[in-house]
Design an enzyme around this catalytic site. Structure first.
Site, mmCIF file in Angstrom:
data_model
loop_
_atom_site.group_PDB
_atom_site.id
_atom_site.type_symbol
_atom_site.label_atom_id
_atom_site.label_comp_id
_atom_site.label_asym_id
_atom_site.label_seq_id
_atom_site.Cartn_x
_atom_site.Cartn_y
_atom_site.Cartn_z
ATOM 1 N N GLU A 149 0.851 -1.180 0.000
ATOM 2 C CA GLU A 149 0.000 0.000 0.000
ATOM 3 C C GLU A 149 0.895 1.240 0.000
ATOM 4 O OE1 GLU A 149 -3.299 -2.073 2.769
ATOM 5 O OE2 GLU A 149 -3.706 0.007 2.262
ATOM 6 N N MET A 150 1.187 1.779 1.174
ATOM 7 C CA MET A 150 2.056 2.949 1.226
ATOM 8 C C MET A 150 3.520 2.570 1.409
ATOM 9 S SD MET A 150 -0.273 5.636 3.375
ATOM 10 C CE MET A 150 -1.874 6.170 2.751
#
Length: 436
Positions: free
Chosen positions: A233-234
């Protein structure tokens, strides 16, 4: 009886027994949160740590529920006394984190200190306006909503510098222009990595009893930090994120103003969660119809509403939030070679294999595609699958038997689709703020 007073201690000698009463000052009251004008309560969800990394498709912010109260008592309180409970939700438990994510720094008030920590600045109270048709929303006592905190949370929600390479923000997968979701089956994280789950809308996530499709986070605060450290994701670490933000003077100033501290994972989580609690949808044609406006629904929608209520749909998609926030196996994706374990990844129990949280149907017409894997491209496809009672598999939930036995015809399914469109109401749509 002989009584002696010395330095705040009342010593009572009764016969041969000695009873010592320690006197102390009453605790200051918790920050008061003005009750909203109309509206839902956040259910309590049990926080659970996931054994697997979170998928990029899951929300950078999703539903919230207050966790168990962890009130600390000092030696100055009356022995055996019970502190008065605040009117708002109890203090949230620390966020559930993936194995790659370090533990969050405990709040200053919880650290063992000889003296009580100073209370953070209160800020300007924020009046949360609940749309027509929604229940009242309980706000966690340890995270009161203020104008300044929500503004900080809004900036952090849209800031891509939270991610490792500066390409992903919460708003990337939960875009206000797309009903706070994303119109792709699953989402992309850093380095174009594709996750395995669909990004649910942030709309009304504040009411959910737990967050994510598998419910592994108990509150919005818990949920907010999860995607930061998820590698697809991040792809950051909490330390890396804090380092990025500390290089921005305005963020340092805002955290001091809002929390009275430097930049911390807990402050980040609270600010983002406070902002997400403002993303509500109500005042739909359905709500107006329930309030007595007969012409708010079309004839097809009225028929669809009756079918929805009588065929078993409302058993799981319970009004007014149109979700019970329970977990069921509808057979979606169970025919894959390696099906998503769903709730089992949290509980470890075989009965939860392939079970996912019931999504809210408010704004459902605007949040295609559907199901945890985004496998239904249209609302018609999703309704048809559910009308069939889901897909057969060894773990299919018996709750789907009722709608299967209703034997809904294609025309009746069309009426249900029309009714679901009547659950689209008003919600905030905004442009990204100017970032520091």
């Amino acid at each position: 009886m002989k009584m002696c007073w010395h330095e705040g201690l009342v010593v009572m000698l009764i016969a041969s027994g000695l009873i010592v009463f320690a006197t102390g000052c009453p605790k200051p009251p918790a920050d008061h949160q003005a009750p909203p004008s109309t509206t839902g309560s956040v259910g309590a969800g049990a926080a659970a740590k996931s054994g697997a990394a979170e998928s990029a498709a899951e929300p950078a912010g999703e539903s919230a529920a207050p966790a168990a109260e962890r009130e600390q008592r000092s030696a100055a309180e009356p022995a055996g006394g019970q502190a008065e409970k605040p009117a708002t939700a109890p203090e949230a438990a620390p966020p559930a984190e993936s194995p790659a994510q370090p533990e969050m720094t405990p709040p200053a008030a919880e650290k063992s200190q000889p003296e009580a920590a100073a209370a953070p600045p209160k800020g300007t109270p924020y009046e949360l306006k609940i749309p027509v048709g929604l229940p009242s929303l309980e706000i966690p006592a340890d995270n009161p909503m203020t104008v300044e905190k929500i503004e900080l949370g809004k900036m952090l929600y849209f800031d891509k510098r939270v991610s490792k390479d500066g390409t992903i923000s919460c708003a990337t997968c939960h875009d206000p222009q797309m009903a706070w979701a994303e119109h792709t089956p699953t989402s992309k994280g850093i380095h174009e990595q594709v996750g395995g789950r669909n990004a649910p809308t942030v709309i009304n996530a504040a009411y959910a009893a737990a967050q994510f499709w598998d419910g592994r986070a108990a509150t919005l605060e818990d949920q907010a930090v999860g995607p930061v450290a998820n590698p697809i994701e991040m792809g950051n670490t909490m330390e890396g994120m804090i380092q990025n933000l500390e290089g921005i003077p305005q963020y340092r100033e805002m955290f001091q103003k809002v929390f009275g501290t430097g930049i911390t994972p807990e402050g980040f989580a609270k600010a983002v969660a406070a902002f997400e609690r403002t993303v509500l949808s109500g005042d739909s044609p359905y709500d107006r119809f329930k309030a007595g406006q007969e012409d708010a629904l079309t004839e097809a929608q009225k028929r669809g509403l009756e079918l929805f209520e009588n065929s078993g749909c409302a058993d799981c998609h319970t009004p007014p939030l149109f979700s019970s926030y329970e977990y069921y196996n509808a057979g979606v994706g169970m025919d894959k070679e390696n099906p998503d374990a769903g709730r089992k990844a949290v509980t470890g129990e075989d009965k939860d294999l392939g079970a996912f949280r019931v999504p809210s149907l408010r704004e459902v017409a605007n949040t295609a595609p559907y199901f945890h894997d985004g496998s239904a491209a249209t609302l018609e496809e999703a309704v048809a699958l559910m009308a069939a009672g889901g897909k057969d598999n060894p773990h299919r939930s018996v709750e789907f038997d009722a709608v299967r036995e209703a034997k809904l015809t294609p025309d009746q399914q069309k009426d249900i689709v029309e009714f679901l469109k009547a659950l689209s109401g008003t919600y905030p749509i905004m442009e990204p703020p100017q970032l520091p």
